[in-house]
Design an enzyme around this catalytic site. Sequence first.
Site, PDB file in Angstrom:
ATOM      1  N   ASP A  87       0.641  -1.049  -0.038  1.00  0.00           N
ATOM      2  CA  ASP A  87      -0.114  -0.075  -0.302  1.00  0.00           C
ATOM      3  C   ASP A  87       0.538   1.248  -0.774  1.00  0.00           C
ATOM      4  OD1 ASP A  87       0.609  -0.398   2.452  1.00  0.00           O
ATOM      5  OD2 ASP A  87      -0.615   0.741   3.246  1.00  0.00           O
ATOM      6  N   GLU A 182       0.250  -1.013   5.613  1.00  0.00           N
ATOM      7  CA  GLU A 182       1.438  -0.685   6.561  1.00  0.00           C
ATOM      8  C   GLU A 182       0.804   0.613   7.301  1.00  0.00           C
ATOM      9  OE1 GLU A 182       4.856   0.449   7.450  1.00  0.00           O
ATOM     10  OE2 GLU A 182       4.065   1.564   5.637  1.00  0.00           O
TER      11      GLU A 182
END
Length: 419
Positions: A87, A182
């Site tokens: 991400d 994350e």
Amino acid sequence: MLRSEMSRTIDLFLQYAVIDTMSDETSGTTPSSAKQHDLARLLVSQLEGMGAQEITYDEAHCYVYATIPASKGCEDSAVLGFIAHMDTSPAVTDTNVKPRIVAKYDGTDIVLNEAENIVFRVADFPEVRRLVGKDLIVTDGTTLLGADDKAGIAEIMAACEYLISHPEIRHGKIRVGFTPDEEIGEGADHFDVALFGADFAYTVDGGSLGELEDETFNAASGRLTVNGRSVHPGDAKGKMLNAILIAQEFQSILPVFQNPMYTQGYEGFFHLDKINGTVEKTVAEYIIRDHNMERFEEKKAMFAACADFLNRKYGEGTVVAQVQDSYYNMKEVLKNHTHLMENACAVLRELDVEPHISPVRGGTDGSRLSFMGLPCPNLCTGGANYHSRFEYACVQSMETTTELLIRLASKYADFHKKQ
């Protein structure tokens, strides 16, 4: 190692950078954005294509795991892991990323977008002067680049391809893992440490070439809810409780210089991240950070004490302070596995790069994974200015990081589990 072979890292990164994988902290799902599966599926396909084994795609939660088998004679070596996250930060959009390479950077300002007058100014980011003569990857200034952490993914994938295609390189079993979310602190939520099966690992999620990190903040989130009382302002004397002003008062009580604008190194902080409200009700969200556990506990206690003070002043229940721990300083685990940093430093010096060990003023997946039984310091990627439209990555630094991973794999060929 030939530069032409290492350029595979850049080819992969340019593929990954254009895929929108921005996480969404408001969704309440895992992954927080379904579009992260687009990159996960591509990685699975590429891992299959290169001949990786034991590929697992957790389609429910968007995690990808795979194995690079041990070379002949190294089957009993310790299992080493490499981990990166898919991400990108919701701080700046990654929709329609347009990466381009500035060849042989000359040290001057870079016009990212002439039409919108977006300029990367050296005066704002003077550290870029260290990269004069190198090749930089930048955007058109309307998005972030996504080197955090697609640079890490590209470096891991290129290293895996190289190891598979060069069976003469001795190495133990290598496990790779790619995580979602994350950037919103949820990357380790569904990480299957037992399935991953590594004895220890590195996250490849750092910054400039040579930076190594085995220490993070202790972290907590704080939520302040102020319950006010709205009364017509013409008749408010002695009756109104302005929740907005009480929230401001709470902020004013906190130590002025324990603020991220004024801190560095090992200095912790209270960070007012969001505030929204009216006279009737105001909610403020904080993050609380300190590398030292004792000072961390003191900060959490201070957060609560400020609320207690205001409740004594304005009435019980006016202010509600909630604190929840997020992650802890991975140094507490990694101090028992010093070989991880020692070997990373040794390999960097072999590559004529002087290692620079510093505390992470943030967290990584490795923070939580270390406490989940997977010791996991953090390696550089060659990127900088993360979460920004002025983010960039250095081509040569990324290529060197790929070689760092390959040499680390080889370094652990003779490191057996009993050690």
